[in-house]
Design a protein around this motif. Structure first.
Motif, mmCIF file in Angstrom:
data_model
loop_
_atom_site.group_PDB
_atom_site.id
_atom_site.type_symbol
_atom_site.label_atom_id
_atom_site.label_comp_id
_atom_site.label_asym_id
_atom_site.label_seq_id
_atom_site.Cartn_x
_atom_site.Cartn_y
_atom_site.Cartn_z
ATOM 1 N N LEU A 80 156.473 -3.217 60.159
ATOM 2 C CA LEU A 80 155.774 -2.693 61.331
ATOM 3 C C LEU A 80 154.334 -2.374 60.954
ATOM 4 O O LEU A 80 154.038 -2.092 59.780
ATOM 5 C CB LEU A 80 156.471 -1.443 61.859
ATOM 6 N N PRO A 81 153.418 -2.414 61.912
ATOM 7 C CA PRO A 81 152.006 -2.151 61.602
ATOM 8 C C PRO A 81 151.784 -0.743 61.069
ATOM 9 O O PRO A 81 152.585 0.170 61.291
ATOM 10 C CB PRO A 81 151.309 -2.344 62.953
ATOM 11 N N ILE A 82 150.685 -0.580 60.366
ATOM 12 C CA ILE A 82 150.288 0.718 59.848
ATOM 13 C C ILE A 82 149.418 1.421 60.885
ATOM 14 O O ILE A 82 148.335 0.947 61.231
ATOM 15 C CB ILE A 82 149.515 0.582 58.530
ATOM 16 N N PHE A 83 149.899 2.531 61.412
ATOM 17 C CA PHE A 83 149.118 3.351 62.329
ATOM 18 C C PHE A 83 148.755 4.651 61.619
ATOM 19 O O PHE A 83 148.727 4.708 60.396
ATOM 20 C CB PHE A 83 149.912 3.632 63.616
ATOM 21 N N GLU A 84 148.492 5.687 62.362
ATOM 22 C CA GLU A 84 148.180 6.971 61.749
ATOM 23 C C GLU A 84 149.413 7.554 61.066
ATOM 24 O O GLU A 84 150.520 7.425 61.542
ATOM 25 C CB GLU A 84 147.661 7.943 62.811
ATOM 26 N N GLY A 85 149.185 8.202 59.944
ATOM 27 C CA GLY A 85 150.283 8.812 59.205
ATOM 28 C C GLY A 85 150.142 8.575 57.713
ATOM 29 O O GLY A 85 149.217 7.897 57.253
ATOM 30 N N ASN A 86 151.073 9.112 56.949
ATOM 31 C CA ASN A 86 151.025 8.973 55.500
ATOM 32 C C ASN A 86 151.628 7.645 55.054
ATOM 33 O O ASN A 86 152.671 7.218 55.570
ATOM 34 C CB ASN A 86 151.776 10.119 54.830
ATOM 35 N N ILE A 87 150.984 7.022 54.102
ATOM 36 C CA ILE A 87 151.455 5.757 53.537
ATOM 37 C C ILE A 87 151.317 5.803 52.016
ATOM 38 O O ILE A 87 150.559 6.610 51.473
ATOM 39 C CB ILE A 87 150.658 4.555 54.086
ATOM 40 N N TYR A 88 152.076 4.932 51.364
ATOM 41 C CA TYR A 88 151.891 4.678 49.940
ATOM 42 C C TYR A 88 151.303 3.283 49.805
ATOM 43 O O TYR A 88 151.847 2.313 50.356
ATOM 44 C CB TYR A 88 153.221 4.755 49.180
ATOM 45 N N SER A 89 150.191 3.162 49.082
ATOM 46 C CA SER A 89 149.551 1.859 48.934
ATOM 47 C C SER A 89 149.256 1.572 47.473
ATOM 48 O O SER A 89 149.104 2.479 46.646
ATOM 49 C CB SER A 89 148.251 1.804 49.748
ATOM 50 N N CYS A 90 149.192 0.293 47.167
ATOM 51 C CA CYS A 90 148.918 -0.177 45.813
ATOM 52 C C CYS A 90 147.442 -0.577 45.721
ATOM 53 O O CYS A 90 146.940 -1.306 46.582
ATOM 54 C CB CYS A 90 149.815 -1.369 45.487
ATOM 55 N N ILE A 91 146.751 -0.125 44.679
ATOM 56 C CA ILE A 91 145.331 -0.453 44.527
ATOM 57 C C ILE A 91 145.149 -1.795 43.824
ATOM 58 O O ILE A 91 144.030 -2.314 43.741
ATOM 59 C CB ILE A 91 144.579 0.649 43.751
#
Length: 237
Positions: free
Chosen positions: A121-132
């Motif tokens: 699902l798309p990324i909207f507002e809220g907390n996410i974990y992402s890889c740099i």
């Protein structure tokens, strides 16, 4: 007389045992939500005083594997002690389905090109974990999905895995019948061929649906409507 004495069903966290009759009172089946006649056999939980299931409902192929567990030691909760990630430091985790560290961030803008690798699902507002180091992103809630799960729709434990982009395949979720990618929960038995997408796997009963005033429970098969816990005149609404 040939019913197994003690069984494990997908709809309840404890084992249940066969009783030839029940104490006086009104009993509601934990699977079909219909009344149970006390003079007929049923399965009940020795740890939960009010959980009872019709014998036929308890032994349905989607609810129980039919194995008699009498004399077999009861295992601990399969979902305990199997977290999906290790905490490296505050706001940094290593998820077992990704090779790089993931960093907790607050998403404030919608980006149509960014999708959660778990639920797709798309990324909207809220907390996410992402890889740099690459484009791998997870919603915080998706990252917290457990490695193993016991779901009401299947009698065997389900294991989390990643249907990644390099497989070039999609799978059809056995709950919603949609073709999906991302994370899936699958049965370890090849003969079952049972898979759930992470969204369907996250749904547990009872379901509190805003369009209905009573709790809803999963029906016995996909052709039935969801079952309302309350009844009027002896009929489920």
């Amino acid at each position: 007389m040939y019913f197994p004495r003690i069984i494990q069903i997908s709809r309840h966290r404890h084992r249940i045992s066969y009783k030839s009759s029940l104490p006086s009172g009104e009993w509601l089946c934990g699977v079909c939500r219909q009344n149970i006649e006390i003079d007929y056999g049923a399965y009940s939980c020795d740890k939960c005083c009010n959980y009872v299931v019709h014998s036929i409902c308890a032994l349905g192929k989607d609810v129980c594997d039919g194995e008699d567990l009498e004399g077999v030691p009861e295992e601990d909760d399969i979902t305990l002690g199997v977290e999906s990630f290790d905490v490296i430091s505050e706001g940094v985790i290593l998820h077992f389905l990704h090779d790089h560290h993931l960093y907790l961030q607050a998403s404030t803008l919608y980006d149509e090109n960014k999708f959660c690798q778990a639920c797709v699902l798309p990324i909207f507002e809220g907390n996410i974990y992402s890889c740099i180091e690459c484009g791998f992103i997870l919603h915080e809630t998706c990252a917290q999905s457990r490695r193993k799960l016991q779901h009401a729709l299947h009698p065997h434990p389900l294991t989390l895995r990643h249907l990644n982009q390099y497989e070039y395949v999609e799978f059809e979720c056995d709950a919603c019948d949609r073709f999906c990618g991302g994370f899936i929960y699958g049965c370890h038995l090849k003969e079952c061929d049972f898979d759930l997408d992470i969204r369907c796997a996250s749904i547990s009963e009872p379901v509190d649906y805003q369009g209905h005033e009573h709790p809803l429970y999963l029906a016995l098969n996909s052709e039935e409507q969801p079952i309302c816990h309350s009844s009027v005149g002896g009929r489920n609404m």
